[in-house]
Scaffold this motif. Structure first.
Motif, PDB file in Angstrom:
ATOM      1  N   ILE A 120      21.961  58.541 -12.304  1.00  0.00           N
ATOM      2  CA  ILE A 120      20.748  58.283 -11.803  1.00  0.00           C
ATOM      3  C   ILE A 120      19.997  56.502 -11.408  1.00  0.00           C
ATOM      4  N   ASP A 121      19.947  56.557 -10.623  1.00  0.00           N
ATOM      5  CA  ASP A 121      19.361  54.991 -10.443  1.00  0.00           C
ATOM      6  C   ASP A 121      18.521  54.147 -11.098  1.00  0.00           C
ATOM      7  N   LYS A 124      15.556  52.080  -9.652  1.00  0.00           N
ATOM      8  CA  LYS A 124      14.789  52.521  -8.394  1.00  0.00           C
ATOM      9  C   LYS A 124      13.618  53.218  -9.256  1.00  0.00           C
ATOM     10  N   ALA A 125      13.771  54.172 -10.402  1.00  0.00           N
ATOM     11  CA  ALA A 125      13.361  54.894 -10.846  1.00  0.00           C
ATOM     12  C   ALA A 125      12.288  54.560 -11.277  1.00  0.00           C
ATOM     13  N   GLU A 128      10.283  51.778  -7.951  1.00  0.00           N
ATOM     14  CA  GLU A 128       9.670  53.006  -6.767  1.00  0.00           C
ATOM     15  C   GLU A 128       8.711  54.599  -7.826  1.00  0.00           C
ATOM     16  N   VAL A 130      10.750  57.125  -8.192  1.00  0.00           N
ATOM     17  CA  VAL A 130      11.828  57.571  -7.150  1.00  0.00           C
ATOM     18  C   VAL A 130      13.104  57.913  -8.207  1.00  0.00           C
ATOM     19  N   LYS A 131      13.113  59.635  -8.267  1.00  0.00           N
ATOM     20  CA  LYS A 131      14.522  60.143  -9.105  1.00  0.00           C
ATOM     21  C   LYS A 131      15.480  59.617  -7.750  1.00  0.00           C
ATOM     22  N   ASN A 132      16.173  58.404  -8.038  1.00  0.00           N
ATOM     23  CA  ASN A 132      17.498  58.861  -6.816  1.00  0.00           C
ATOM     24  C   ASN A 132      18.948  59.302  -7.422  1.00  0.00           C
ATOM     25  N   PHE A 133      19.432  59.910  -7.236  1.00  0.00           N
ATOM     26  CA  PHE A 133      20.710  60.574  -7.955  1.00  0.00           C
ATOM     27  C   PHE A 133      21.350  60.845  -7.304  1.00  0.00           C
ATOM     28  N   GLU A 134      22.849  59.981  -7.760  1.00  0.00           N
ATOM     29  CA  GLU A 134      24.134  59.865  -7.384  1.00  0.00           C
ATOM     30  C   GLU A 134      24.930  60.886  -7.645  1.00  0.00           C
TER      31      GLU A 134
END
Length: 348
Positions: A120-121, A124-125, A128, A130-134
């Motif tokens: 999880i970034d 960014k979370a 922003e 936002v849940k940015n998942f790689e």
């Protein structure tokens, strides 16, 4: 007319593989019923383990997924959808779908937990919201096959994560109070060479089936295998075309078995006999009983029957129990032979 699809990397046909019947049957049954719990394949080097696993993945029919979804979400099965897709479905949004080949994911020995589970970034979370998942390999393997070569050399912590995900069908990643959960339904296949170390018994027990493979000794059979592989390397598409009808027939058998599996029944007396065998063999826990029942049903479905016969149990029970027996260093009898002996006495 059979259409041969040109691939970037042609895959050796599953039906062209000579011998290694235990391994092939275990893979087919796990594809029919992934809840059997995967396969551990132990045997000599150079016996076609990787080739066979890639071949079964290539054989399977394409699956329908939500387009551009990183988790290969199913368009109608709620249990196989990511949370984002569920939200869209609940909001009655139209979702585009596409057909893809069954995912076949290799887990390299040097993989980290982040590579396996995803990351999880955090920045960014926090900044922003936002849940940015790689996505990791577990996400990519959803609804497919996850293959771990030399699993006995893999870090025990990663093996635990793999087995937990395979059993629950879900992967949860948590970082700094942020959590992401996604479906991780896959057939787990591990392979290894016993000379390089055994898996811990409690980890080995978590694999549904255990196939043993040995190097072919018969000279004429060895020549046949070498010639077939040479022909494939020289002209792969001719080889694929040669086995296309057999491939299609096997694919149809697997699909038909998947459809009737839920209707297959096993007589109460046979269930009692399976449990009696497990008791005599001092199998710890009930996983052996459960897996044998599942595998017998899958084999009956594979034979296009809706009721399990004694022969079905005999065909699968050694694969389901041999790795669950307590190891006695002074015991000279092979664990597989020990299972077969008791099976012969109870299922006569």
């Amino acid at each position: 007319m059979n259409k041969i699809i040109k691939q970037a990397r042609p895959v050796f046909p599953f039906t062209a593989i000579i011998g290694q019947e235990e391994m092939k049957l275990a893979l087919i049954l796990n594809v029919i019923d992934p809840q059997i719990g995967g396969v551990m394949i132990m045997g000599d080097r150079g016996t076609g383990k990787s080739t066979t696993i890639r071949a079964i993945a290539d054989l399977l029919p394409e699956i329908e997924v939500i387009a551009d979804d990183i988790f290969n979400s199913h368009p109608s099965d709620y249990d196989l959808m990511s949370d984002l897709v569920k939200e869209k479905v609940e909001n009655q949004n139209d979702l585009d779908t596409e057909f893809i080949k069954v995912p076949m994911v290799d887990l390299p020995l040097g993989a980290t937990e982040d590579r396996l589970c995803g990351t999880i970034d955090i920045e960014k979370a926090l900044n922003e919201g936002v849940k940015n998942f790689e996505p990791g390999l577990l996400a990519k393997a959803n609804r497919g096959i996850l293959y771990v070569d030399e699993v006995n050399l893999l870090d025990d912590h990663l093996v635990d994560i793999l087995l937990d995900s395979a059993a629950s069908g879900w992967n949860t990643v948590e970082r700094e109070g942020i959590s992401i959960r996604h479906p991780a339904r896959f057939v787990l296949v591990g392979s290894g060479n016993p000379e390089e170390g055994e898996l811990r018994p409690q980890l080995l027990d978590r694999f549904g089936m255990h196939a043993e493979i040995r190097t072919v000794k018969d000279p004429s059979l060895r020549v046949q295998i070498v010639e077939q592989r040479t022909n494939f390397d020289y002209d792969p598409y001719s080889c694929i075309k040669q086995f296309q009808d057999k491939q299609n027939a096997l694919k149809e058998s697997i699909v038909a078995a998947q459809k009737i599996l839920s209707n297959v029944v096993i007589d109460y007396d046979l269930k009692v006999k399976i449990s009696k065998i497990c008791g005599i063999l001092n199998v710890d826990g009930l996983r052996g009983d459960i897996v044998t029942n599942r595998a017998a049903k899958a084999y009956a479905a594979y034979q296009n029957r809706d009721e399990v016969l004694v022969e079905d149990i005999k065909k699968v029970i050694t694969l389901c129990l041999r790795h669950r027996l307590r190891k006695d260093p002074l015991e000279l009898v092979d664990s597989g032979m020990k299972v077969e002996k008791i099976v012969g006495e109870i299922l006569n």
